[in-house]
Design a protein around this motif. Structure first.
Motif, PDB file in Angstrom:
ATOM      1  N   SER A 183       0.826  -1.212   0.000  1.00 52.51           N
ATOM      2  CA  SER A 183       0.000   0.000   0.000  1.00 52.51           C
ATOM      3  C   SER A 183       0.860   1.261   0.000  1.00 52.51           C
ATOM      4  N   LEU A 184       1.898   1.260   0.836  1.00 52.48           N
ATOM      5  CA  LEU A 184       2.788   2.428   0.881  1.00 52.48           C
ATOM      6  C   LEU A 184       3.527   2.617  -0.445  1.00 52.48           C
ATOM      7  N   LEU A 185       3.894   1.501  -1.086  1.00 53.05           N
ATOM      8  CA  LEU A 185       4.576   1.597  -2.371  1.00 53.05           C
ATOM      9  C   LEU A 185       3.659   2.188  -3.439  1.00 53.05           C
TER      10      LEU A 185
ATOM     11  N   VAL B 287       1.107   4.211  -2.904  1.00 55.61           N
ATOM     12  CA  VAL B 287       0.923   5.631  -2.606  1.00 55.61           C
ATOM     13  C   VAL B 287       2.165   6.421  -2.991  1.00 55.61           C
ATOM     14  N   TYR B 288       3.343   5.875  -2.722  1.00 51.44           N
ATOM     15  CA  TYR B 288       4.592   6.565  -3.075  1.00 51.44           C
ATOM     16  C   TYR B 288       4.740   6.704  -4.594  1.00 51.44           C
ATOM     17  N   THR B 289       4.263   5.692  -5.332  1.00 53.15           N
ATOM     18  CA  THR B 289       4.434   5.715  -6.788  1.00 53.15           C
ATOM     19  C   THR B 289       3.400   6.611  -7.462  1.00 53.15           C
ATOM     20  N   TYR B 290       2.142   6.492  -7.058  1.00 51.74           N
ATOM     21  CA  TYR B 290       1.071   7.188  -7.766  1.00 51.74           C
ATOM     22  C   TYR B 290       0.453   8.323  -6.953  1.00 51.74           C
ATOM     23  N   GLY B 291       0.830   8.460  -5.698  1.00 48.05           N
ATOM     24  CA  GLY B 291       0.326   9.552  -4.894  1.00 48.05           C
ATOM     25  C   GLY B 291      -1.069   9.286  -4.341  1.00 48.05           C
TER      26      GLY B 291
ATOM     27  N   GLY C 249      -2.061  13.316   0.222  1.00 50.80           N
ATOM     28  CA  GLY C 249      -0.689  13.004   0.565  1.00 50.80           C
ATOM     29  C   GLY C 249      -0.604  11.982   1.700  1.00 50.80           C
ATOM     30  N   TRP C 250       0.547  12.013   2.380  1.00 42.93           N
ATOM     31  CA  TRP C 250       0.768  11.044   3.458  1.00 42.93           C
ATOM     32  C   TRP C 250      -0.130  11.328   4.656  1.00 42.93           C
TER      33      TRP C 250
ATOM     34  N   VAL D 288      -3.191   9.401   4.097  1.00 44.71           N
ATOM     35  CA  VAL D 288      -2.995   7.968   4.353  1.00 44.71           C
ATOM     36  C   VAL D 288      -3.072   7.686   5.850  1.00 44.71           C
TER      37      VAL D 288
END
Length: 307
Positions: free
Chosen positions: A108-110, A112-116, A120-121, A124
């Motif tokens: 999930s974090l990957l 979000v990091y890749t596609y936003g 933002g964080w 999340v």
């Protein structure tokens, strides 16, 4: 006798025999005392003060909270992880569930990091906090249907026994509702005490006491939500297969609520979107079905248990 140079030494402790004095390049004269130790540095350096900075201040503020957090965690686990007649401790199942959770969080974090993400964080983190509180509430409203279905599906001779085991799950639900209401009342009381500017010492002491209570109650609510969702309000006391079945129902409900609250699919291409939405429920369902299979083959536990 040769002129200059080393002329030799006399008896021990005596002067040299002949010549113009001791040879500066020869060995030192023997004596009853050893040579003096080397002199220390004439100006010793002062020890430099250790500058802790922000990390030291943060540690100073957090360290008193560690015993409080440990106390709230132990109390929450004691309430929502009650051993009972239907509880089965399988170390392999626990390890597989832990690894699934870690891999799912990393994926999930990957994504979000890749596609936003929309917010933002911080979005999340807020979504995780909402799910932490939403999961026990969904179990409280939909869990009784699953429990009643299990009791209805059981053989007639077993139904009364299963009903008699509902006491611990009902107590856990009552505890969680009480914790939730208690935190809400303390928050409301703290806000009211802050707004009431009477200037009296009693008003200030009441507000301070409520704020100190929140330091223990807020971690207690978080740990209670996590343990209540993990152990499904001690429903393993009723039937060993109930936590796995409730987990499957809960994870699909959380997926639907997440899509509804976010207002659509997450960011990214269609493949990444479907992986983000369905990855968690599908993996949790697969692990739960494997857990039920292991209960049946290793521990002799069936959903329609006649034993």
């Amino acid at each position: 006798m040769a002129h200059g140079g080393y002329q030799g030494w006399g008896p021990a402790g005596g002067p040299p025999q002949g010549g113009n004095g001791p040879d500066p390049y020869g060995p030192p004269p023997a004596g009853p005392y050893p040579p003096p130790p080397p002199q220390p540095y004439p100006y010793p350096r002062r020890p430099q003060p250790v500058r802790r900075g922000r990390s030291g201040c943060a540690l100073f503020l957090i360290s008193p909270l560690i015993p409080v957090i440990r106390s709230s965690r132990r109390r929450a686990e004691a309430i929502f992880n009650q051993p009972g007649p239907g509880h089965i401790a399988d170390r392999l199942v626990t390890q597989v569930q832990l690894w699934r959770a870690l891999v799912g969080a990393a994926a999930s974090l990957l994504l979000v990091y890749t596609y936003g993400a929309d917010d933002g964080w911080s979005g999340v983190a807020n979504d995780g906090a909402v799910k932490l509180i939403l999961a026990p509430l969904l179990l409280i409203f939909t869990g009784p249907l699953v429990v009643l279905g299990f009791i209805r599906y059981a053989p007639p001779a077993q139904r009364q026994l299963l009903r008699s085991r509902l006491r611990e799950p009902l107590k856990a639900v009552g505890w969680y509702v009480g914790i939730f209401v208690g935190v809400g009342l303390v928050l409301a009381g703290s806000a009211l005490a802050v707004k009431q500017n009477y200037g009296t010492m009693v008003n200030g002491l009441i507000g301070l006491g409520l704020l100190i209570g929140l330091v223990w109650l807020l971690p207690f609510l978080g740990f209670s939500s996590a343990y209540a969702a993990r152990y499904a309000f001690n429903t393993s006391n009723v039937h060993a297969a109930l936590p796995a079945a409730l987990t499957v129902v809960l994870v699909w409900e959380l997926m639907l609520c997440s899509v509804a609250l976010e207002g659509g699919m997450p960011h990214g291409p269609p493949a990444a979107q479907w992986c983000a939405v369905l990855g968690g429920p599908v993996s949790v369902t697969a692990v739960a079905l494997w857990e039920l299979h292991r209960m049946r083959t290793r521990h002799g536990v069936r959903i329609r248990n006649r034993g």
